[in-house]
Scaffold this motif. Structure first.
Motif, mmCIF file in Angstrom:
data_model
loop_
_atom_site.group_PDB
_atom_site.id
_atom_site.type_symbol
_atom_site.label_atom_id
_atom_site.label_comp_id
_atom_site.label_asym_id
_atom_site.label_seq_id
_atom_site.Cartn_x
_atom_site.Cartn_y
_atom_site.Cartn_z
ATOM 1 N N LYS A 88 0.799 -1.227 0.000
ATOM 2 C CA LYS A 88 0.000 0.000 0.000
ATOM 3 C C LYS A 88 0.827 1.270 0.000
ATOM 4 O O LYS A 88 0.450 2.265 -0.639
ATOM 5 N N TYR A 89 1.944 1.269 0.714
ATOM 6 C CA TYR A 89 2.656 2.524 0.945
ATOM 7 C C TYR A 89 4.071 2.577 0.364
ATOM 8 O O TYR A 89 4.656 3.652 0.291
ATOM 9 N N ASN A 90 4.612 1.429 -0.031
ATOM 10 C CA ASN A 90 5.965 1.407 -0.580
ATOM 11 C C ASN A 90 5.988 1.141 -2.084
ATOM 12 O O ASN A 90 7.054 0.904 -2.652
ATOM 13 N N GLY A 91 4.814 1.133 -2.702
ATOM 14 C CA GLY A 91 4.746 0.953 -4.142
ATOM 15 C C GLY A 91 5.039 -0.444 -4.632
ATOM 16 O O GLY A 91 5.243 -0.649 -5.837
ATOM 17 N N ARG A 92 5.033 -1.438 -3.733
ATOM 18 C CA ARG A 92 5.372 -2.795 -4.140
ATOM 19 C C ARG A 92 4.126 -3.522 -4.631
ATOM 20 O O ARG A 92 3.576 -4.419 -3.985
ATOM 21 N N ASN A 135 -4.557 1.415 -6.977
ATOM 22 C CA ASN A 135 -5.442 0.746 -6.025
ATOM 23 C C ASN A 135 -4.807 -0.598 -5.665
ATOM 24 O O ASN A 135 -4.678 -1.484 -6.511
ATOM 25 N N GLN A 136 -4.402 -0.741 -4.432
ATOM 26 C CA GLN A 136 -3.713 -1.965 -4.011
ATOM 27 C C GLN A 136 -4.570 -3.215 -4.230
ATOM 28 O O GLN A 136 -4.057 -4.277 -4.579
ATOM 29 N N SER A 137 -5.885 -3.090 -4.056
ATOM 30 C CA SER A 137 -6.758 -4.251 -4.218
ATOM 31 C C SER A 137 -6.825 -4.729 -5.665
ATOM 32 O O SER A 137 -7.080 -5.903 -5.923
ATOM 33 N N SER A 138 -6.572 -3.822 -6.613
ATOM 34 C CA SER A 138 -6.579 -4.209 -8.025
ATOM 35 C C SER A 138 -5.453 -5.184 -8.334
ATOM 36 O O SER A 138 -5.621 -6.107 -9.136
ATOM 37 N N PHE A 139 -4.312 -4.996 -7.686
ATOM 38 C CA PHE A 139 -3.184 -5.893 -7.939
ATOM 39 C C PHE A 139 -3.400 -7.251 -7.274
ATOM 40 O O PHE A 139 -2.994 -8.281 -7.814
#
Length: 232
Positions: A88-92, A135-139
Motif C-alpha cells: 500500500k505505501y511502498n509501491g510494491r 489501487n492496491q486491491s486491483s493488484f
C-alpha cells in the motif's frame, strides 16, 4: 564475460538489495519477494476450506454472501501487516500480485468458489487513487485472476463518495460512514453473475458489506469475498 556479469549482479545487489518484504532480510536467488522462512511462518487461516468461518460470520445478517475468506490473520507489527504495508505505501505492487496468486491457489481447490464469473476489487475514491497512484486491491485481484484464469474488472464498481478514515470509528460508525458510498457503472455486466469481491484487509467488514449489497441490489446472482488478511 561471465565473471563481469556476476560482478555486475553482485554490485547491483549491494546498491539495490533484494530484501524480503515481510522481514527485511536478504533474499536468496531462488526466493521471490518473501523469504522461505517468512512464507513458512505466515499465519494462514485456511478459511477457504470452510464455508462457515469467522469472516463470513462477522457479516451474517448484514449481507447474504455465498462465501467469504481471508488468507492470513492480521496482527499489528506482524508479517501480514508488513506485507500489506509494503504493497500500500511502498509501491510494491508486485507483492499484491504475489499475494493474489497465493489466494487464487487456495480458491482453486475450494468448491465454494468454483463458479465465479469475474473478479472486482474494492475501489478507491478518485482523490485517494490520485494521491497513492494505484489501487492496491486491483493488484491482489489481478493475481487471483491470473491464477484462476478469470477476468478482473475494476471499472464496474466505483467509490462515488470520499469518506473519512475508518481507523478510529466504532463498528456502527463505520457502517454509517459507508452508506451510499459505492455505485455501479456497468449494470448489465453483473446481472446473473457470481462476483468475487477482493480487498486487502477485513476489519469490521463495513466496506465489503456496502460493496456487496450494491452488487446484489443491481442484479448480481451471488457475491463472494476474498481478502489478504482478517483483523481479529
Amino acid at each position: 564475460m561471465l565473471r563481469i556479469s556476476r560482478w555486475g549482479n553482485d554490485l547491483l545487489g549491494l546498491l539495490f538489495p533484494n530484501l524480503c518484504n515481510a522481514c527485511g532480510t536478504s533474499l536468496f536467488h531462488s526466493e521471490n519477494l518473501i523469504c522461505t522462512k517468512c512464507l513458512f511462518d505466515l499465519p494462514f487461516t485456511d478459511y477457504h476450506l470452510y464455508q462457515e468461518n469467522r469472516v463470513i460470520k462477522q457479516l451474517w445478517g448484514r449481507v447474504p454472501l455465498n462465501a467469504a475468506m481471508a488468507m492470513l490473520y492480521f496482527r499489528k507489527g506482524a508479517k501480514a501487516q508488513k506485507l500489506i504495508h509494503s504493497l500500500k505505501y511502498n509501491g510494491r505492487t508486485d507483492v499484491g500480485i504475489l499475494l493474489g496468486t497465493m489466494i487464487g491457489e487456495r480458491l482453486s481447490v475450494s468448491p465454494h468458489y468454483s463458479d465465479i464469473d469475474f473478479i472486482i476489487p474494492v475501489p478507491l475514491h478518485k482523490r485517494k487513487l490520485r494521491s497513492r497512484g494505484y489501487n492496491q486491491s486491483s493488484f491482489i485481484a489481478d493475481g487471483i485472476a491470473t491464477r484462476m484464469s478469470l477476468p478482473s474488472d475494476e471499472s464496474i464498481l466505483i467509490r462515488s463518495v470520499s469518506t473519512e478514515s475508518q481507523t478510529k470509528k466504532t463498528r456502527f460508525s463505520r457502517y454509517e460512514n459507508m452508506k451510499a458510498v459505492f455505485s455501479i457503472v456497468k449494470n448489465d455486466q453483473i446481472i446473473g453473475k457470481h462476483i468475487l469481491l477482493v480487498d486487502d484487509v477485513i476489519t469490521t467488514g463495513a466496506t465489503l458489506e456496502s460493496c456487496a449489497n450494491v452488487l446484489l441490489d443491481h442484479g448480481a446472482l451471488k457475491v463472494s469475498i476474498a481478502a489478504v488478511a482478517f483483523a481479529e
